[in-house]
Write an enzyme that holds these catalytic residues in place. Structure first.
Site, PDB file in Angstrom:
ATOM      1  N   HIS A 134       0.769  -1.282   0.024  1.00 47.46           N
ATOM      2  CA  HIS A 134       0.194   0.007   0.193  1.00 47.46           C
ATOM      3  C   HIS A 134       0.821   1.224  -0.028  1.00 47.46           C
ATOM      4  CE1 HIS A 134      -2.705   3.109   1.345  1.00 47.46           C
ATOM      5  NE2 HIS A 134      -3.661   2.384   0.992  1.00 47.46           N
ATOM      6  N   GLU A 151      -4.430   1.902  -6.680  1.00 50.29           N
ATOM      7  CA  GLU A 151      -4.717   2.964  -6.079  1.00 50.29           C
ATOM      8  C   GLU A 151      -3.976   4.193  -6.127  1.00 50.29           C
ATOM      9  OE1 GLU A 151      -6.970   0.721  -2.260  1.00 50.29           O
ATOM     10  OE2 GLU A 151      -5.061   1.769  -1.610  1.00 50.29           O
TER      11      GLU A 151
HETATM   12  O1  LIG Z   1      -6.980   0.968   1.448  1.00 54.98           O
HETATM   13  C1  LIG Z   1      -7.796   1.472   1.008  1.00 54.98           C
HETATM   14  C2  LIG Z   1      -7.436   2.635   0.110  1.00 54.98           C
HETATM   15  O2  LIG Z   1      -6.394   3.170   0.658  1.00 54.98           O
HETATM   16  C3  LIG Z   1      -8.654   3.778   0.076  1.00 54.98           C
HETATM   17  O3  LIG Z   1      -8.791   4.628   0.998  1.00 54.98           O
HETATM   18  P1  LIG Z   1     -10.095   5.593   0.938  1.00 54.98           P
HETATM   19  O4  LIG Z   1     -11.222   4.765   0.422  1.00 54.98           O
HETATM   20  O5  LIG Z   1     -10.346   6.012   2.402  1.00 54.98           O
HETATM   21  O6  LIG Z   1      -9.685   6.761   0.224  1.00 54.98           O
END
Ligand SMILES: O=C[C@H](O)COP(=O)(O)O
Length: 253
Positions: free
Chosen positions: A98, A170
């Site tokens: 991540h 992401e």
């Molecule tokens: O692990 C999840 C992601 O980092 C997305 O986070 P978010 O939906 O709060 O932007």
């Protein structure tokens, strides 16, 4: 048709009481069945892993993950957990790479590669996160950057091993409170690049970053997207259940 993977990481949130409350409500609503053509998953903090595993119970339709695991099976690695320990606590998924771990905890392409291999060695599904910064995007380098991250982490895998991997794209600029939700137009090209290389070869190609009840259906409509990886919107169980409903109602071409 492979199921749509729709899941959440709680990041560094939730007490055990909160974890119990969220998970119990989910179990009650699902009543032993995943929504049609959807693979739900939840990735709590380490402290809640076995608690959530117990509440989900055996043969749960909801898969359970950890947010990180070391590549060694055991040893002098203070503050880390291993893949066998994650498995022992009930996890089936290991989240790897991540952007918050890359930015704050020294995760590199090399360590993601080692962690993917360790997860597969123990029969857990690696959930590899990739994503570029706003600077890389503004310079027009998004697709090349994320392909380099993916290729580096997945180097040397057989097709059979690759088939057990889930990739979550992401973009850093779209994640969290400081992020800005991506438009569908901005995601078409990166997913075309990922799809050209990995579609049909991996278990899933997920999108994550400011997924909301408003944009989820449109995001699932992007070519090659086969799931959503969600933070804030899913931290209240009602939000997560609504995302599962959106996934179940999604018509796939
Ligand atoms: O692990 C999840 C992601 O980092 C997305 O986070 P978010 O939906 O709060 O932007």
């Amino acid at each position: 048709m492979k199921p749509l993977w729709i899941g959440t990481s709680w990041k560094m949130n939730k007490t055990l009481a909160e974890a119990r409350e969220w998970t119990s409500a989910l179990v009650e609503k699902l009543d032993g069945r995943a929504p049609k053509a959807v693979q739900p998953f939840v990735i709590p903090s380490f402290t809640a892993t076995s608690t959530v595993a117990q509440i989900l119970g055996e043969d749960s339709p909801v898969l359970l993950g950890v947010q990180n695991a070391h590549w060694e099976d055991a040893g002098a690695w203070t503050g880390e957990i291993s893949v066998p320990q994650a498995k022992d606590a009930g996890a089936q998924i290991v989240e790897i790479g991540h952007s918050e771990r890359r930015e704050h905890f020294g995760e590199t392409v090399e360590t993601t590669r080692l962690k993917v291999a360790a997860s597969l060695r123990h029969g857990l599904t690696p959930l590899l996160c990739i994503g570029e910064s706003a600077e890389v995007k503004d310079a027009g380098g998004s697709s090349a950057f994320i392909l380099e991250q993916a290729r580096g982490a997945l180097e040397g895998l057989t097709e059979a091993q690759l088939a057990d991997v889930v990739i979550a794209y992401e973009p850093i600029w779209a994640i969290g409170e400081k992020g800005r939700p991506a438009t569908v137009e901005e995601l078409v090209e990166p997913f075309a690049a990922l799809g050209a290389e990995y579609s049909g070869r991996v278990k899933g190609l997920l999108y994550g970053g400011s997924v909301s009840l408003e944009n989820a259906a449109d995001l699932l409509g992007i070519e090659h997207v086969t799931g959503l990886f969600v933070g804030r919107t899913a931290w209240k169980v009602e939000g997560y259940l609504e995302l599962l409903r959106i996934g179940a109602g999604h018509e796939r071409g």
